[in-house]
Write an enzyme that holds these catalytic residues in place. Structure first.
Site, PDB file in Angstrom:
ATOM      1  N   ASP A   1       0.851   3.647   4.346  1.00  0.00           N
ATOM      2  CA  ASP A   1      -0.206   4.396   3.672  1.00  0.00           C
ATOM      3  C   ASP A   1      -1.279   4.855   4.662  1.00  0.00           C
ATOM      4  O   ASP A   1      -1.644   6.019   4.691  1.00  0.00           O
ATOM      5  CB  ASP A   1      -0.815   3.573   2.519  1.00  0.00           C
ATOM      6  CG  ASP A   1      -1.252   2.168   2.943  1.00  0.00           C
ATOM      7  OD1 ASP A   1      -0.977   1.760   4.095  1.00  0.00           O
ATOM      8  OD2 ASP A   1      -1.868   1.470   2.124  1.00  0.00           O
TER       9      ASP A   1
ATOM     10  N   ARG B   1      -5.009   0.723  -7.256  1.00  0.00           N
ATOM     11  CA  ARG B   1      -3.724   1.251  -6.788  1.00  0.00           C
ATOM     12  C   ARG B   1      -3.166   2.318  -7.731  1.00  0.00           C
ATOM     13  O   ARG B   1      -2.414   3.195  -7.326  1.00  0.00           O
ATOM     14  CB  ARG B   1      -2.675   0.123  -6.700  1.00  0.00           C
ATOM     15  CG  ARG B   1      -2.888  -0.862  -5.588  1.00  0.00           C
ATOM     16  CD  ARG B   1      -1.627  -1.689  -5.395  1.00  0.00           C
ATOM     17  NE  ARG B   1      -1.872  -2.949  -4.718  1.00  0.00           N
ATOM     18  CZ  ARG B   1      -1.942  -3.101  -3.387  1.00  0.00           C
ATOM     19  NH1 ARG B   1      -1.777  -2.065  -2.603  1.00  0.00           N
ATOM     20  NH2 ARG B   1      -2.170  -4.279  -2.856  1.00  0.00           N
TER      21      ARG B   1
ATOM     22  N   ASP C   1      -4.651   2.453  10.680  1.00  0.00           N
ATOM     23  CA  ASP C   1      -6.045   2.033  10.855  1.00  0.00           C
ATOM     24  C   ASP C   1      -6.196   1.458  12.268  1.00  0.00           C
ATOM     25  O   ASP C   1      -6.257   2.224  13.231  1.00  0.00           O
ATOM     26  CB  ASP C   1      -6.349   1.025   9.746  1.00  0.00           C
ATOM     27  CG  ASP C   1      -7.806   0.652   9.626  1.00  0.00           C
ATOM     28  OD1 ASP C   1      -8.652   1.548   9.641  1.00  0.00           O
ATOM     29  OD2 ASP C   1      -8.108  -0.556   9.495  1.00  0.00           O
ATOM     30  N   THR C   2      -6.187   0.148  12.446  1.00  0.00           N
ATOM     31  CA  THR C   2      -6.253  -0.410  13.806  1.00  0.00           C
ATOM     32  C   THR C   2      -4.966  -0.117  14.569  1.00  0.00           C
ATOM     33  O   THR C   2      -4.958  -0.122  15.803  1.00  0.00           O
ATOM     34  CB  THR C   2      -6.456  -1.940  13.794  1.00  0.00           C
ATOM     35  OG1 THR C   2      -5.306  -2.563  13.232  1.00  0.00           O
ATOM     36  CG2 THR C   2      -7.689  -2.330  13.013  1.00  0.00           C
TER      37      THR C   2
ATOM     38  N   GLY D   1       0.769  -1.241   0.000  1.00  0.00           N
ATOM     39  CA  GLY D   1       0.000   0.000   0.000  1.00  0.00           C
ATOM     40  C   GLY D   1       0.798   1.287   0.000  1.00  0.00           C
ATOM     41  O   GLY D   1       0.373   2.283  -0.570  1.00  0.00           O
TER      42      GLY D   1
ATOM     43  N   LYS E   1      -6.812   7.072  10.411  1.00  0.00           N
ATOM     44  CA  LYS E   1      -8.231   6.924  10.787  1.00  0.00           C
ATOM     45  C   LYS E   1      -8.274   6.696  12.293  1.00  0.00           C
ATOM     46  O   LYS E   1      -8.375   5.557  12.754  1.00  0.00           O
ATOM     47  CB  LYS E   1      -8.837   5.690  10.109  1.00  0.00           C
ATOM     48  CG  LYS E   1      -8.849   5.671   8.601  1.00  0.00           C
ATOM     49  CD  LYS E   1      -9.603   4.414   8.148  1.00  0.00           C
ATOM     50  CE  LYS E   1      -9.324   4.034   6.741  1.00  0.00           C
ATOM     51  NZ  LYS E   1      -9.959   2.750   6.362  1.00  0.00           N
TER      52      LYS E   1
ATOM     53  N   ASP F   1      -5.217  -0.174  -2.304  1.00  0.00           N
ATOM     54  CA  ASP F   1      -6.092  -1.030  -3.114  1.00  0.00           C
ATOM     55  C   ASP F   1      -7.386  -1.429  -2.432  1.00  0.00           C
ATOM     56  O   ASP F   1      -7.536  -1.332  -1.213  1.00  0.00           O
ATOM     57  CB  ASP F   1      -5.367  -2.328  -3.473  1.00  0.00           C
ATOM     58  CG  ASP F   1      -5.306  -3.293  -2.268  1.00  0.00           C
ATOM     59  OD1 ASP F   1      -4.921  -2.841  -1.177  1.00  0.00           O
ATOM     60  OD2 ASP F   1      -5.669  -4.468  -2.421  1.00  0.00           O
TER      61      ASP F   1
HETATM   62  P1  IMP Z   1      -3.757  -1.564  10.532  1.00  0.00           P
HETATM   63  O1  IMP Z   1      -2.740  -2.599  10.836  1.00  0.00           O
HETATM   64  O2  IMP Z   1      -5.150  -2.010  10.882  1.00  0.00           O
HETATM   65  O3  IMP Z   1      -3.443  -0.193  11.069  1.00  0.00           O
HETATM   66  O4  IMP Z   1      -3.868  -1.528   8.985  1.00  0.00           O
HETATM   67  C1  IMP Z   1      -3.142  -0.744   8.197  1.00  0.00           C
HETATM   68  C2  IMP Z   1      -3.197  -1.296   6.803  1.00  0.00           C
HETATM   69  O5  IMP Z   1      -4.503  -1.720   6.419  1.00  0.00           O
HETATM   70  C3  IMP Z   1      -2.820  -0.197   5.853  1.00  0.00           C
HETATM   71  O6  IMP Z   1      -1.432  -0.189   5.656  1.00  0.00           O
HETATM   72  C4  IMP Z   1      -3.584  -0.569   4.613  1.00  0.00           C
HETATM   73  O7  IMP Z   1      -2.769  -1.401   3.823  1.00  0.00           O
HETATM   74  C5  IMP Z   1      -4.797  -1.344   5.108  1.00  0.00           C
HETATM   75  N1  IMP Z   1      -5.970  -0.471   5.101  1.00  0.00           N
HETATM   76  C6  IMP Z   1      -6.506   0.199   6.146  1.00  0.00           C
HETATM   77  N2  IMP Z   1      -7.547   0.958   5.771  1.00  0.00           N
HETATM   78  C7  IMP Z   1      -7.663   0.776   4.433  1.00  0.00           C
HETATM   79  C8  IMP Z   1      -8.548   1.339   3.434  1.00  0.00           C
HETATM   80  O8  IMP Z   1      -9.408   2.191   3.701  1.00  0.00           O
HETATM   81  N3  IMP Z   1      -8.310   0.927   2.157  1.00  0.00           N
HETATM   82  C9  IMP Z   1      -7.366   0.030   1.819  1.00  0.00           C
HETATM   83  N4  IMP Z   1      -6.508  -0.494   2.705  1.00  0.00           N
HETATM   84  C10 IMP Z   1      -6.662  -0.136   4.000  1.00  0.00           C
HETATM   85 MG    MG Z   2      -0.548  -1.348   4.208  1.00  0.00          MG
END
Ligand code: IMP
Ligand code: MG
Length: 174
Positions: free
Chosen positions: A100, A165, A103-104, A41, A131, A159
C-alpha cells in the site's frame, strides 16, 4: 471514531491510476507472474491491481504475506514481523510484490529480499503510495501510484489502529 478524514484521492482517481499501472506493468511481466500482496494494508489495492492485470492480458497467481511494522501506533517500530507462512511456490517465477505505502522502505526491502532468497527469477515492486521524504532504507518501487508528502493516510485498505480500512477512497487524518 470522531476524527475527520479529508479526501486525498477519490475512488475514481485511484481506479484510473490502477488501470494505468496495470498497463505499464504488463509490458515487462510474464503472463504467469505471481502477485504477492503485503497484508493487511495492501489487500484492497492488490485485489484491484490483480483484476486490472487480467484486463491487460495477464494470468497472474496471487499470494499474500502478512508483515507488520506499525503495531497500533502512527510511528513505525522499525522492526518487521512476519506472521503466517511465507509463500513458497515462487521458485523460478517472476514475483510482483504489492504494498500500500512505501514509507521507511523496510517492509518492501524485507519482502524483496525474502522472495529473492527463495528463488524467484525476478522480483518487481508496485506500491500505491510513496512517501519519499520518509525513506530510511534506500529503495524505490518499480511502479508507484502516487507520491505524497509526509502525511498519515487511511482508507482503501489502509488503517489507523484497524479503523478506516473500509473507506473506498484515500484520505488523511490529523
Ligand atoms: P515501511 O516499512 O516503513 O516502508 O512501512 C510501510 C508500511 O507502513 C505500509 O505498508 C503501511 O502498512 C504502513 N504505513 C506507512 N505509512 C502509513 C500511513 O500513513 N498510514 C497507515 N499505514 C502506514
Ligand atoms: Mg503495509
Amino acid at each position: 471514531m470522531t476524527t475527520t478524514v479529508r479526501t486525498l484521492f477519490e475512488e475514481a482517481t485511484i481506479h484510473d491510476r490502477v488501470a494505468e499501472m496495470a498497463a505499464e506493468i504488463a509490458k515487462s511481466m510474464p503472463k504467469d507472474v505471481v502477485v504477492i500482496g503485503l497484508l493487511k494494508g495492501a489487500f484492497v489495492f492488490t485485489a484491484d491491481l490483480y483484476r486490472a492485470l487480467d484486463r491487460v492480458g495477464l494470468e497472474p497467481q496471487v499470494e499474500f504475506l502478512r508483515l507488520s511494522s506499525y503495531g497500533s501506533s502512527k510511528e513505525s517500530s522499525g522492526e518487521i514481523l512476519v506472521s503466517g507462512n511465507i509463500p513458497n511456490n515462487i521458485e523460478g517465477k517472476h514475483v510482483l510484490v504489492v504494498d500500500d505505502i512505501l514509507d521507511t522502505g523496510r517492509s518492501l526491502t524485507f519482502a524483496k529480499k525474502t522472495f529473492e532468497e527463495r528463488g524467484a527469477a525476478a522480483v518487481t515492486t508496485a506500491v500505491l503510495l510513496d512517501k519519499p521524504s520518509r525513506r530510511e532504507v534506500n529503495i524505490t518501487a518499480d511502479y508507484t501510484g502516487f507520491e505524497i508528502d509526509d502525511l498519515f493516510v487511511v482508507g482503501y485498505g489502509i488503517d489507523y489502529a484497524e479503523s478506516y480500512r473500509h473507506l473506498p477512497y484515500v484520505g488523511t487524518v490529523d
